[in-house]
Enzyme design. Structure first.
Site, PDB file in Angstrom:
ATOM      1  N   HIS A 193     -25.653  64.468  88.865  1.00  0.00           N
ATOM      2  CA  HIS A 193     -24.321  64.555  89.466  1.00  0.00           C
ATOM      3  C   HIS A 193     -23.861  63.227  90.036  1.00  0.00           C
ATOM      4  CE1 HIS A 193     -24.871  68.883  88.910  1.00  0.00           C
ATOM      5  NE2 HIS A 193     -23.577  68.821  88.739  1.00  0.00           N
ATOM      6  N   GLU A 440     -24.518  78.145  80.957  1.00  0.00           N
ATOM      7  CA  GLU A 440     -25.312  76.977  81.333  1.00  0.00           C
ATOM      8  C   GLU A 440     -26.808  77.238  81.229  1.00  0.00           C
ATOM      9  OE1 GLU A 440     -23.232  74.442  84.424  1.00  0.00           O
ATOM     10  OE2 GLU A 440     -23.154  76.400  85.365  1.00  0.00           O
ATOM     11  N   ASP A 464     -26.050  71.425  82.100  1.00  0.00           N
ATOM     12  CA  ASP A 464     -27.115  72.334  82.517  1.00  0.00           C
ATOM     13  C   ASP A 464     -27.730  73.068  81.344  1.00  0.00           C
ATOM     14  OD1 ASP A 464     -27.552  72.069  85.299  1.00  0.00           O
ATOM     15  OD2 ASP A 464     -25.564  72.905  85.649  1.00  0.00           O
ATOM     16  N   CYS A 511     -17.046  71.885  79.133  1.00  0.00           N
ATOM     17  CA  CYS A 511     -16.671  71.039  80.263  1.00  0.00           C
ATOM     18  C   CYS A 511     -17.835  70.157  80.705  1.00  0.00           C
ATOM     19  CB  CYS A 511     -16.154  71.879  81.429  1.00  0.00           C
ATOM     20  SG  CYS A 511     -17.382  73.018  82.052  1.00  0.00           S
TER      21      CYS A 511
END
Ligand code: PEP
Ligand code: MG
Length: 586
Positions: A193, A440, A464, A511
């Site tokens: 992240h 995910e 993920d 996404c």
């Protein structure tokens, strides 16, 4: 590992993880005198506090404590130390807090290299004094502690790049709109992240550089090559010239691509593709519209919950944040993902959430995303009510992250219904939302028909999905070479999710970072993807790729690649054959 494209050239600013939230900004040349006076006033105040403390503790206090305070006072009165700190303000125009932190970092290294153990241990004293000084300065600055507060003057100042062992996503957020022209960290993976936030800042970044923060020294000149994943320390004039040239070329390319902004994304064979933006904060919405996004495909709402010293945003505050994005998008769809904290995305240090995170043995597999929300229904209800209220202002889609169990589907949908009922009971206005699930976790991809029965749309979180399919921690640089989006299992799950969702007549978007990586655009189009969501800065390059692609001839090659042991190699050779004789019109 390269994580954000482009070239940055600047002086290194080394920041210890515990000091990243110190304010970093340039002052104007005519503020130097005032800034030095501010530093001196803070130093005098801390001296007075130590003197008072000394008077207080004398009597039956152990002599060592009094001696310690004397050491601290001596450090504060040390003229060499004070003048070195002033120099950062005079010569580099750093604000006083930054000057203290920069000087502390340089001295810490000298202490670390000392032979004498007693002297080496004096580093702790120095850190305590510097911390007190910085706290005093921040308390009187009126700017708060964060570096992102207010505009920074960079014009005419020497460009700076940040070098750190690690930066949390929350701290990286603080650098939005800040002074740094690039980042290097020792740890991290391409889709950690922290890397994702660095990419959203659209400045060159390299992560996983292992020893960078040990080898690079405060104020060294460095080049960050965010395309190749290189950090060059103390470059020769010839290398510098080469990289300056590349910087100019990069800017020209960006300007050229920006002209595609208002052009619809249509493939050569007439397929209309939807391009959406990923955002972290309401203030990113403007950049999304500016870049020509047709909506927000992923609003990572958890960033609203970070850097708040443990006080979470209440319903009204969240409602206003979501509403602002919806209004800024002027009728275009806004997909708000419910909070996804945990794993490599802890909240700030003091929060309850952080404490829970620390106690988790394996955070990536632990209490994160929807698991977290369902474990804290009070907090989840506040967020759901806020999102539903914001939906009265435009087109809102509610997205649930990392959901994998049928029981979680029922629980999440039940909570959403309860939020609607409570708003009705209160007589509070709210709007309609489509409800979607993120795919995910492999389990979710494998039981997609169950998801399709309950949800209106699907969004594939490839970051993920890759992590959990391959059992590779996305934030761990030691296994980053195994984090492979071209892995046959990953491509198989992505392709089948797209095709099964379309067959059910529902919408599917990607996404994750794969959507913004031009290496995968043709492949994803070939397996049927028609909606991509990415950082606004990546939109033009992906749009250009789409404008140049004829999808139909690629479809059969995609099928072959998906069945291959090495999909990447099969795709590359098949694609070349398929594209022969297709005119490059854009
Ligand atoms: C993903 O996992 O691909 C995703 C988009 O969510 P995040 O990166 O925030 O985990
Ligand atoms: Mg995710």
């Amino acid at each position: 590992m390269p994580v954000s494209r482009g070239v940055a050239i600047g002086r290194a600013v080394l920041v210890a993880s515990s000091w990243v939230d110190v304010a970093h900004y340039f002052i104007e040349a005519d503020q130097v005198g005032a800034e030095i006076r501010r530093l001196k006033a803070a130093r005098d105040q801390v001296c007075r506090e130590f003197e008072a403390l000394k008077l207080d503790v004398q009597g039956d206090t152990p002599a060592e404590l009094v001696a310690l305070l004397d050491v601290h006072l001596m450090l504060l009165h040390d003229e060499v130390l004070a003048s070195a700190t002033r120099q950062w303000i005079e010569e580099r125009h750093y604000n006083a807090e930054w000057a203290v932190a920069a000087q502390l970092e340089m001295l810490s290294r000298q202490f670390d290299e000392m032979e004498d153990e007693y002297l080496r241990e004096r580093k702790a004293d120095l850190e305590q004094v510097a911390e007190r000084l910085i706290r005093t300065l921040s308390a009187h600055s009126g700017r708060g502690g964060g570096s992102a507060l207010g505009p920074v003057s960079c014009e005419g100042d020497v460009p700076v790049v940040l070098v750190a062992n690690d930066i949390s996503p929350a701290d990286m957020m603080q650098f939005k709109g800040g002074v740094f022209r690039g980042f290097v960290t020792d740890v991290g993976g391409r889709t950690s992240h922290t890397a994702i936030v660095a990419r959203s800042l659209d400045i060159p970044a390299v992560v996983g550089a292992r020893d960078a923060s040990r080898i690079i020294r405060q104020d060294d000149w460095i080049i960050i090559d965010g395309d190749a994943g290189l950090v060059i320390v103390d470059p020769s004039p010839m290398i510098l010239e080469e990289y300056r040239f590349r910087q100019r070329q990069g800017q020209l390319e960006r300007d050229r691509l920006a002209r595609l902004r208002h052009r619809p994304a249509v493939s050569l064979d007439g397929q209309r593709i939807q391009l959406l933006a990923n955002i972290e904060l309401p203030s990113d919405a403007a950049a999304a519209v500016e870049a020509g996004a047709e909506g927000v495909g992923l609003f990572r709402s958890e960033f609203l919950f970070m850097n708040r010293g443990g006080r979470l945003p209440d319903e009204q505050e969240q409602y206003e944040a979501y509403r602002d994005v919806v209004i800024a998008l002027r009728g275009l769809p806004v997909t708000i993902r419910t909070i996804d904290i945990g794993a490599d995305k802890p909240l700030d240090r003091m929060s309850l959430s952080e404490l829970r995170h620390e106690h988790s043995l394996n955070p990536a597999m632990g209490l994160r995303a929807i698991r977290w929300s369902l474990a804290d229904p009070g907090m989840f209800m506040v967020q759901l009510r806020a999102i539903l209220r914001a939906a009265q202002h435009g087109s809102v889609r509610l997205l649930v992250p990392m959901i994998s169990h049928p029981g979680e589907i029922r629980a999440a949908l039940d909570m959403i219904e309860r939020a609607r009922e409570s708003l009705r009971r209160d007589g509070t206005a709210f709007g309609d939302v489509a409800v979607g699930a993120m795919i995910e976790v492999p389990a979710a991809a494998l039981m997609l028909p169950i998801f399709l029965k309950h949800f209106d749309f699907i969004s594939i979180g490839t970051n993920d999905l890759i992590q959990y399919t391959l059992a590779i921690d996305r934030a761990d640089e030691s296994v980053a070479h195994l984090y492979d989006p071209w892995h046959p299992a990953v491509l198989g799950l992505v392709a089948s999710t797209i095709q099964t969702t379309h067959a059910a007549g529902k919408e599917v978007c990607i996404c994750g970072e794969m959507a913004g990586d031009a290496e995968f655009t043709e492949m994803l189009l070939a397996v049927g993807l028609r909606s991509f969501s990415m950082h606004p800065s990546q939109l033009p390059a992906i749009k250009q790729r789409i404008l140049r692609t004829e999808i139909a001839p690629l479809a059969s090659h995609a099928t072959l690649a998906l069945e291959a042991e090495d999909p990447r190699a099969v795709w590359a050779s098949g694609r070349l054959r398929a594209l022969t004789a297709i005119p490059q019109a854009v």
